[in-house]
Design an enzyme around this catalytic site. Structure first.
Site, PDB file in Angstrom:
ATOM      1  N   ARG A  90       0.841  -1.195   0.000  1.00 52.50           N
ATOM      2  CA  ARG A  90       0.000   0.000   0.000  1.00 52.50           C
ATOM      3  C   ARG A  90       0.878   1.247   0.000  1.00 52.50           C
ATOM      4  NH1 ARG A  90      -5.029   1.949   2.105  1.00 52.50           N
ATOM      5  NH2 ARG A  90      -5.142   4.110   1.395  1.00 52.50           N
ATOM      6  N   ARG A 100      -6.055   0.663  -4.680  1.00 52.36           N
ATOM      7  CA  ARG A 100      -5.021   0.301  -3.709  1.00 52.36           C
ATOM      8  C   ARG A 100      -4.908  -1.215  -3.589  1.00 52.36           C
ATOM      9  NH1 ARG A 100      -8.365   2.824   0.177  1.00 52.36           N
ATOM     10  NH2 ARG A 100      -8.054   4.634  -1.181  1.00 52.36           N
ATOM     11  N   ASP A 103      -6.656  -1.964   1.833  1.00 56.58           N
ATOM     12  CA  ASP A 103      -7.170  -0.911   2.705  1.00 56.58           C
ATOM     13  C   ASP A 103      -7.766  -1.586   3.933  1.00 56.58           C
ATOM     14  OD1 ASP A 103      -7.793   1.701   3.454  1.00 56.58           O
ATOM     15  OD2 ASP A 103      -9.777   1.612   2.545  1.00 56.58           O
TER      16      ASP A 103
END
Length: 200
Positions: A90, A100, A103
């Site tokens: 990330r 991403r 998360d």
């Protein structure tokens, strides 16, 4: 040494990814949650494929939710989750709702309410996000009260489920992890220093 809360609290965590084999990232992150210190992973939702919120030119997400019992403080847990995110590649570049690899969001931490630049409890977007409410309902009681937002079952009933599709359960035997014995009530070794990075 990680400083601990006097007693364990129930925490709900949202997991999501949409880059570089997102299902694998979410499944591995779920296993990572079972390795958090002073914590026990007690529940995992199904995996859900969900339409992205924000920029439309990005892949669909894989989302899930987890229920954790922990004696980590909110700030210690936040730091631990961000370490997991970094291990999964990330990169925080300031883009909101962008793609991403992973998360991890603290959705609720017991009944705590907190509004600080780096951490808001409960997460401010729970009531507005089907991709949060649907998996959360897999691991939380229907009557769960989300402070300042409402009951989970009421919020879920009012939320359109378009763009949320169940895929499969996460194959992980539960519970996982160890909770240390609770401290004496007079023990005040509770961390209150926030980490530098922020949850999105």
């Amino acid at each position: 040494m990680t400083e601990l809360l006097p007693a364990a609290e129930t925490v709900y965590i949202g997991l999501g990814a949409n880059l570089d084999d997102p299902r694998a990232h979410v499944e591995r992150a779920a296993a990572d949650l079972g390795g958090l210190p002073a914590s026990r992973l007690e529940g995992l939702s199904w995996l859900y494929r969900t339409a992205p919120v924000g920029p439309a030119d990005q892949p669909d997400y894989i989302n899930a939710a987890a229920r954790l019992r922990t004696r980590l403080t909110p700030w210690a847990l936040l730091g631990a989750l961000q370490q997991i995110e970094r291990r999964h590649g990330r990169v925080r570049d300031g883009t909101r709702w962008g793609p991403r690899t992973l998360d991890l969001d603290i959705l609720l931490f017991g009944i705590r309410r907190l509004a600080q630049p780096r951490l808001t409890l409960p997460h401010a977007e729970i009531r507005r996000r089907a991709f949060v409410l649907v998996p959360l309902a897999d691991v939380a009681p229907a009557a769960l009260d989300i402070p300042g937002q409402g009951r989970l079952d009421v919020l879920l009933a009012a939320m359109p489920k378009n763009g949320v599709a169940a895929l499969a359960p996460i194959a992980l035997a539960l519970p996982v992890g160890t909770l240390p014995a609770e401290l004496d009530a007079s023990d005040t070794s509770v961390a209150d220093e926030p980490p530098r990075a922020a949850l999105s």
